[in-house]
Design a protein around this motif. Sequence first.
Motif, PDB file in Angstrom:
ATOM      1  N   LEU A 158       3.995   1.837   2.461  1.00  0.00           N
ATOM      2  CA  LEU A 158       4.980   3.120   2.161  1.00  0.00           C
ATOM      3  C   LEU A 158       4.293   4.438   2.343  1.00  0.00           C
ATOM      4  N   HIS A 159       4.964   4.791   2.568  1.00  0.00           N
ATOM      5  CA  HIS A 159       3.604   5.782   3.461  1.00  0.00           C
ATOM      6  C   HIS A 159       4.917   7.458   3.871  1.00  0.00           C
ATOM      7  N   SER A 160       4.127   8.068   4.106  1.00  0.00           N
ATOM      8  CA  SER A 160       4.911   9.316   4.549  1.00  0.00           C
ATOM      9  C   SER A 160       4.637   9.665   6.048  1.00  0.00           C
ATOM     10  N   ALA A 161       3.709   8.069   7.356  1.00  0.00           N
ATOM     11  CA  ALA A 161       3.157   8.725   8.009  1.00  0.00           C
ATOM     12  C   ALA A 161       2.988   7.397   8.603  1.00  0.00           C
ATOM     13  N   VAL A 203       1.151  -1.183   0.086  1.00  0.00           N
ATOM     14  CA  VAL A 203       0.354   0.068   0.003  1.00  0.00           C
ATOM     15  C   VAL A 203       1.227   1.312   0.433  1.00  0.00           C
ATOM     16  N   VAL A 204       0.282   1.740  -1.011  1.00  0.00           N
ATOM     17  CA  VAL A 204       1.657   3.244  -1.486  1.00  0.00           C
ATOM     18  C   VAL A 204       0.950   3.943  -0.965  1.00  0.00           C
ATOM     19  N   GLY A 205       1.623   5.323  -0.128  1.00  0.00           N
ATOM     20  CA  GLY A 205       0.662   6.836  -0.113  1.00  0.00           C
ATOM     21  C   GLY A 205      -1.007   6.371   0.386  1.00  0.00           C
ATOM     22  N   SER A 206      -0.715   6.290   1.680  1.00  0.00           N
ATOM     23  CA  SER A 206      -2.465   5.891   2.177  1.00  0.00           C
ATOM     24  C   SER A 206      -2.905   5.800   3.415  1.00  0.00           C
ATOM     25  N   ASN A 255      11.865  15.465   9.414  1.00  0.00           N
ATOM     26  CA  ASN A 255      11.280  16.861   8.923  1.00  0.00           C
ATOM     27  C   ASN A 255      10.676  17.082   8.434  1.00  0.00           C
ATOM     28  N   VAL A 256       8.702  15.962   9.399  1.00  0.00           N
ATOM     29  CA  VAL A 256       8.650  15.866   8.766  1.00  0.00           C
ATOM     30  C   VAL A 256       6.968  16.578   9.426  1.00  0.00           C
ATOM     31  N   VAL A 257       5.836  18.367   8.701  1.00  0.00           N
ATOM     32  CA  VAL A 257       5.330  18.638   9.785  1.00  0.00           C
ATOM     33  C   VAL A 257       4.101  17.900   9.396  1.00  0.00           C
ATOM     34  N   ARG A 258       2.608  16.841  10.392  1.00  0.00           N
ATOM     35  CA  ARG A 258       1.938  16.724   9.809  1.00  0.00           C
ATOM     36  C   ARG A 258       0.467  17.524  10.037  1.00  0.00           C
ATOM     37  N   ILE A 259       0.069  18.358   9.497  1.00  0.00           N
ATOM     38  CA  ILE A 259      -1.233  19.091   9.667  1.00  0.00           C
ATOM     39  C   ILE A 259      -1.979  18.384   8.356  1.00  0.00           C
ATOM     40  N   ASN A 316      -0.808  -6.665  10.475  1.00  0.00           N
ATOM     41  CA  ASN A 316      -0.057  -7.473  10.852  1.00  0.00           C
ATOM     42  C   ASN A 316       0.860  -6.880   9.868  1.00  0.00           C
ATOM     43  N   VAL A 317       1.579  -6.164  10.036  1.00  0.00           N
ATOM     44  CA  VAL A 317       2.473  -5.796   8.225  1.00  0.00           C
ATOM     45  C   VAL A 317       2.988  -6.153   8.703  1.00  0.00           C
ATOM     46  N   THR A 318       3.999  -6.657   7.166  1.00  0.00           N
ATOM     47  CA  THR A 318       5.338  -6.654   7.757  1.00  0.00           C
ATOM     48  C   THR A 318       6.333  -6.217   7.193  1.00  0.00           C
ATOM     49  N   ALA A 319       6.690  -5.027   5.950  1.00  0.00           N
ATOM     50  CA  ALA A 319       7.282  -4.092   5.827  1.00  0.00           C
ATOM     51  C   ALA A 319       6.368  -2.853   5.908  1.00  0.00           C
ATOM     52  N   ARG A 320       8.092  -2.102   6.034  1.00  0.00           N
ATOM     53  CA  ARG A 320       7.414  -0.714   6.032  1.00  0.00           C
ATOM     54  C   ARG A 320       8.879   0.479   5.433  1.00  0.00           C
ATOM     55  N   ALA A 321       7.965   1.031   4.813  1.00  0.00           N
ATOM     56  CA  ALA A 321       8.897   2.524   4.511  1.00  0.00           C
ATOM     57  C   ALA A 321       8.454   3.970   4.413  1.00  0.00           C
ATOM     58  N   ILE A 322       8.939   4.134   5.308  1.00  0.00           N
ATOM     59  CA  ILE A 322       8.361   5.307   6.113  1.00  0.00           C
ATOM     60  C   ILE A 322       9.489   6.468   5.631  1.00  0.00           C
ATOM     61  N   ALA A 323       8.674   7.753   5.042  1.00  0.00           N
ATOM     62  CA  ALA A 323       9.711   9.005   4.602  1.00  0.00           C
ATOM     63  C   ALA A 323       8.858  10.293   4.069  1.00  0.00           C
TER      64      ALA A 323
END
Lengths: 443, 163, 777
Positions: free
Chosen positions: C405-408, C376-379, C751-755, C415-422
């Motif tokens: 793969l997401h920004s949060a 799941v990308v960007g969700s 370096n992220v501000v979530r608003i 039960n997530v197998t792998a994550r890439a957060i940036a």
Amino acid sequence: MALIDTINPLLTTGWAKGDAGWGIKEYEARGGYRQLRRVLESKMTQDDLIAEVKKSVLRGRGGAGFPTGLKWSFMPKAAPVKYVVCNTDEGEPGTFKDRDLMRFDPHAVIEGMIIAGYAVGAKAGYNYIHGEIFETYQRFEEALDQARAAGYLGNNVLGSEFSFDLFAHHGWGAYICGEETGLLESIEGKKGQPRYKPPFPANFGLYGKPTTINNTETFAAIPFILGMGGEAYLNLGKPNNGGTKLFSVSGHVNRPGNFEVPMGTPFSKLLEMAGGMRGGRKLKAVIPGGSSAPVLPAEIMMECTMDYDSIAKAGSMLGSGAVIVMDETVCMVKALERLSYFYYEESCGQCTPCREGSGWLYRVVHRIEHGEGRPEDLDLLNRVTDNMMGKTICALADAAAFPVRSFIKHFKSEFEYHIENKKCLVDPETQRMGSGFFKAGAV
Amino acid sequence: MNNDNAQLSPEALRRIDREVAKYPAEQKQSAVMAALVIAQDEKGWLPKETIAAVAEYLGMAPMAAYEVASFYNMYDLQPVGKYKITVCTNLPCALSGGVHAAEYVKTKLGIDFNETTADGKFTLKEGECMGACGDAPVMLVNNKRMCSFMLPEQIDKLLAECK
Amino acid sequence: MVEIEIDGKTLQVEDGSTVIEAAHKLGTYIPHFCYHKKLSIAANCRMCLVQVEKAPKPMPACATIVTNGMKVFTHSELAVKAQKAVMEFLLINHPLDCPICDQGGECQLQDLAVGYGDSASKYEEEKRVVPDKDLGPLVSTDMTRCINCTRCVRFTAEIAGFMELGQSYRGERAEVMPFIGKTVNTELSGNIIDLCPVGALTSKPFRFSARTWELSRRKSVSPHDALGSNLIVQTKHDKVMRVLPLENEAINECWISDKERFSYQGLNSADRLTKPMVKQGGEWKEVDWNVALDYAAHALRDVAKNHGGAAIGGLLSPHATLEELFLAQKLLRGLGSENVDFRLRHSDFSADGKRAGIPSLGMKLADVSALDRVLVVGSFLRKDHPLIAQRLRQSAKKGTQVSILHSANDDLLINVTARAIAAPSQLPALLAQVAKAVCAAKGAAVPSDLSAVAVTPDAQAIADSLVSGSNSAVLLGNFAQQHPQAATLHALGRLIATTLGGRSGFLGEAANSVGGYVAKAVPGNGGLNAAAMIKTPLQAYVVVGTEPELDAANGAQALAALAKAAVTVVLTPFKTPAMLDYAAVLLPSAPFTETSGTFVNTEGRVQSFYAAAKPLGETRPAWKVLRVLGNLLELSGFDYNSSEDVRNEALGGKREFAAGMSNGIEGVALSIGDGSGKLERVADVPIHFADPLVRRSPALQQAADSAAPSARMNAATLAKSGLAAGDAVKVGAGDTAIRLCASLDNGLPDNVVRIAVAHADTIGLGAMFANLTVEKA
């Protein structure tokens, strides 16, 4: 310390020194761990081991009396992860044998569990210990450390290919965890609410893995069975009722305690070993197998021998071997009220008939005891028990029902007297003195 | 004594870790009963913050831990006195004086079951079968110390010992 | 298969079936409370006890597995006696307060008590009283009525993914409750109302407002997320009183999210526009429909005449119906404008003209459950797509590996197998890494654009998971579609999917994310897209069903553009102060409950519905308004007699699924920056703010998911900015700034501000994707 006496000491051989005889050195000195060593060194096959246990007709000592060897044979051979679990959640009113076994001979339990692990192909085991006996739990932890240090537990037990580790899980106050699937739930860190069966633990047990679960006394008997041979063990008792059995005798006897006697010993003999009736009073009733077993009046009980079949024929159950002796100072309504309160208090709350019925039973018996009984109450109680029995996941509903039905059946006139006269048939002062708490004449 | 209910002491956590090690790695929840006992020993009872802290430490839902804490009857969800005395009044004990022993303690302490003395020293509880019916009357002190054959003289002695 | 006999009727059922499942196959009803086909078996209520041949005791049908030759008797003396016994136990402590219970009339206990209960109780002891619980603004409790079936407990743990309810204590004192002091906060909480077989859990907003038999029922389709949940809308005197799920296994199963269940409150909002209004000489006047329509038509025609059709833009809601979208674009095109778009929150339109077809899920929703590997990308999956998240939660339990793969790093309760957060700017590079690693693992040629990409361990872990499966999909979420490099993410997702031999798809943002394309509500040749239409103000706008300041990618910019326009015609169910400021004409158009219409959901499924209630006041269905506008503008092809005519034209005939869907993409120049190193905004669209209707539900606005936006940062970013959680901060973007409270969110990358966007407090910050400055206020 509980008094003990035996006709044929087997399980209790190590008890003689009381608190001084439980350690690993003492256990080894009296032949302990020799059977485990023999099994491993001779590379005994699992089938041969189970066959030997089958020969002994050792029946589960927790109460249900299921043949142990047969239970072990149900474990699927191919499963990669299996468990052995010991049920030391001894909370059935009247039962206190496992506590003494664990205090005086914990290594017999450990050795029995390791051998069971070998027989069923398990690599780990848990002993679930009743919450209220913390000191016993602590001692068992110590015994486990000793066994680990001596190489009886851990990887490559005694240098063999067989690895097995054993852990203690301490309960914290719930009778229902004595039910084997409630116990498994409890080890998993949940409420001890029993599971619907099937699947049985042999297929879906601890963490969903095949699991053999036996009572403490059952495991403790294993080294002795292997020591003397299955057939010899069987012959100690009666056909289909192999070996010796620990009986916990409580209530109105002179010497309450645990007694190891061969299966089939007459009740009268057991009563005599327990020092006879307190104050020489007359026997009124006996619950022969723990509080969940139907009560039997004195005259029926005195004809019984202590084995599964004889007690069953008399209309009760040998259960865990807890013999609760009541003399003529007992008000049977009050006795039943306390037992009904117990099941009401300990119902796990899962199944409707037990959750709602156990409270209903208690409230009605409580009313009768407190002079608010109604003539129709006895029929009502019988009807409610009838509606509870056989309709729940586990047997607690039945266990709550049996005392009610049997007390009313055998002591109906006493209940009727209570309802009619709004008081006990046995006068309060007689009841008060029956317990022996107060010295005669004291206030 | 650690006063922050949501914090367990390093010693408590060390003891919990030892319990966790008994079970398969993915079955940390199995240690919840022991962890709650350890937490109760430290806090004197189980405030909700402590239950939540235990749950978090073991990676389980706080509600799952609360189910456990409320199911087993030796967990104290309310504060108790310094000495919690639990008397077994079940039938086999009662036949040998369990109920009378409880009455005796009640009179001595001036409290009923589920009450705590005004000085906060004693809490009295009615217990179910402790698996020691041959030793009746039986009492538990602070869940862990079992006292056998508790006739008036022994009860007097026990109460005097509890300072 | 095994053969069994139930009440003399034989049937074949699958191995492992339970007796109750087999009975249901035969149409034989077995009374039950705790059993629910979507939940684990509890076997605790004991109501379903039946007789099984050779069994000494009655057996629970819900937990008894069929065996070959089994004979079951559901109505034998033994069975009925057991069922009646259980019913008696259930009723002894039940308050029997049906006359004041909202469940009355739709209560399983009440219904079954008629069949299995006695006319008088033999229970004469004191009844149990259980204290009520505060579960939050949505679910009301009357716990004394609870029969401890634990359906709600199992729902939170198993379906919603977190055990928010439990059954505490034991025996007769057992009670269902949340953890002390907690409410039930799952976005699926309302389902426990439906699951509760008694009146213990009822709808708080609906409480005491109607008896069930007073309600009219109409089938409908959810206008919110792109799932297209099937609904039953219940009305009393043409007012919507309640919304319930309509079971559809292929879509929403038997669930709906709280947004779908409780948004109806917004229908009765004080903001409802009930009469057409025009602004004359700076004054707003309520006018008759013909006056308003004439005014609108004239104004639009004048702009087209004087400035050309291209001076008019159409901003259409992706929550509008297919018919509305179709007629709106047809109207604009009739006026000579190609400026039309429904993708209001998008910021990258470079894929336009490069797509092989209409972007969609790329598979059936039911197929999602069968995937064995999902990226799941960007969700903000759980909040954007609660029921798709639910499906993935169930598959993950059965072994499906789900990677993110997401920004949060929000807790998806999966039960997530792998994550890439940036940070947002790094997502294309991160996905490129996954693509490269997948190509490498599969022995496929690595596209030259990716030659310089270095694969990080997080991306490798995702790739490893994906290549280990046999039925995989890459799903691009709302955030990926709104992303400034959306086309790159699309192309990379496609590349990964094709290399894997799997599928790629989009989790649609709104009810008509596919429908908008079907309706051609996108710019044509030379036309302006949604972003362009607001970047450079136009002379006139037609706004349909949206509040652009909250619904557009840059709300502040949208407001500025609308303010500058000479003419803005708004078709809307609600009037807002902003509209009164920028619009010239307000045409009260029907929300989904007051019109017929069609949503094409994310899998492309066409679902039409009828109005459930009469339009409020002088509100009219928007398709009719647009049709009449078309007539007044003398445009050809506006002679529709029904919304079905419009739909059939839009779809090119009657269809079950939209035609022309494809997630293929060609000729996108990959834009793989590796991050600016500057502070970046991550803007989520909070679940209860996503569209005009849900924003107006008072109950939902009190829910935990409706907390006011804050400036969320991880500990490192807070520290770097010299801030602590709780500080008042000034957040700047370009030359604008707003004030918010700083808060800690360790699920965010550095370096992220979530608003959050879509909230009045944050309109001033402008674009959803932007570099920010943060300082102590």
